[in-house]
Motif scaffolding. Sequence first.
Motif, PDB file in Angstrom:
ATOM      1  N   ASN A  16      -9.369  44.899  11.153  1.00  0.00           N
ATOM      2  CA  ASN A  16      -9.209  44.906  12.609  1.00  0.00           C
ATOM      3  C   ASN A  16      -8.231  45.982  13.052  1.00  0.00           C
ATOM      4  O   ASN A  16      -8.375  46.555  14.133  1.00  0.00           O
ATOM      5  CB  ASN A  16      -8.699  43.547  13.098  1.00  0.00           C
ATOM      6  CG  ASN A  16      -9.525  42.393  12.574  1.00  0.00           C
ATOM      7  OD1 ASN A  16      -9.221  41.856  11.527  1.00  0.00           O
ATOM      8  ND2 ASN A  16     -10.564  42.022  13.288  1.00  0.00           N
ATOM      9  N   PRO A  52     -11.546  50.134  14.659  1.00  0.00           N
ATOM     10  CA  PRO A  52     -10.326  49.323  14.619  1.00  0.00           C
ATOM     11  C   PRO A  52      -9.220  49.957  15.455  1.00  0.00           C
ATOM     12  O   PRO A  52      -9.345  51.095  15.919  1.00  0.00           O
ATOM     13  CB  PRO A  52      -9.957  49.340  13.133  1.00  0.00           C
ATOM     14  CG  PRO A  52     -10.475  50.662  12.648  1.00  0.00           C
ATOM     15  CD  PRO A  52     -11.730  50.921  13.429  1.00  0.00           C
ATOM     16  N   ASP A 139      -9.224  42.653  19.474  1.00  0.00           N
ATOM     17  CA  ASP A 139     -10.358  42.903  18.591  1.00  0.00           C
ATOM     18  C   ASP A 139     -11.267  41.684  18.506  1.00  0.00           C
ATOM     19  O   ASP A 139     -12.501  41.806  18.557  1.00  0.00           O
ATOM     20  CB  ASP A 139      -9.851  43.281  17.199  1.00  0.00           C
ATOM     21  CG  ASP A 139     -10.981  43.631  16.248  1.00  0.00           C
ATOM     22  OD1 ASP A 139     -11.468  44.774  16.308  1.00  0.00           O
ATOM     23  OD2 ASP A 139     -11.392  42.763  15.454  1.00  0.00           O
TER      24      ASP A 139
END
Length: 281
Positions: A16, A52, A139
Amino acid sequence: ALKECFQPALAYLTCNVVIFVTREKLVCSRSLEECEHFARAANRRVASALPPALILVQNCCRPSEGLFNPEQCTSAFMQTHFGQGAKSSQWRRYFRTIDCFCVPDEYLVCKRTRFDGEEVCKQVLDQMRRTLRRRLEEDLLCRSDRQIKLSQLQWFSVVSALCRIVNDQESVEMSSLYMHAGANSSSLGELKSVLMFIMCGRTDRSAAAVQEAVQVSLGLIARYAVRLECPREELRDLLLYLRSLYPCGAMASGEVECFDRSQPHVVCGQMRLPPPGLHPA
């Protein structure tokens, strides 16, 4: 076994947040070049993926060369390296957000300026933890909005397939991996598998063919909903899943031409699940 040169792709695609730690000054070009090398290596064979967040950390920073306020540090980094704007647009393809931190040596003390390395280090690390927590939440929300909801078992299936694809030097399309994992493991697996086959299993991507596939898919969903009396939330999930299978439809720039010159414009035919900006022309 995974080949060493392909590990950046696995790290990039399965996380992430990317945390990049360096001893170089963040305003120097070398820190940018090292991070850019990682991003390019990770995206070499990636056709689609959710980018990410990036956290850049200058470690063991001296008081004279560091900005210990994260907002000022990030602003200085962006202004130094992306002042013109063109490169900033390119980096958005690699990373969703960029945050910068300068972490001092905790044992460094300067009586003249009253700089306490231990206290400043503690403050910076606390701010970094809060930023990391916020980026993780963003995220997860982004993945939820795109209907990427996988159980731990489904995630193992994605990682297993990803390792094989990367090690075989094949092109990676994360949207397909997510779709297959969700379709094969969930309670609605059989119907989702059929919907995926109808929407993505044909080579004809014309507007008429897509419209026909959508009508057939909607008919199947309606029949499923009536026969099983599925809850409203489950029906909404099916419709959102069907929408994610739609072709992207983004128009390529004028520099991109159709290989056989049969069409004046090139239109992206990949699924909508990944952001359109990450689709190759």
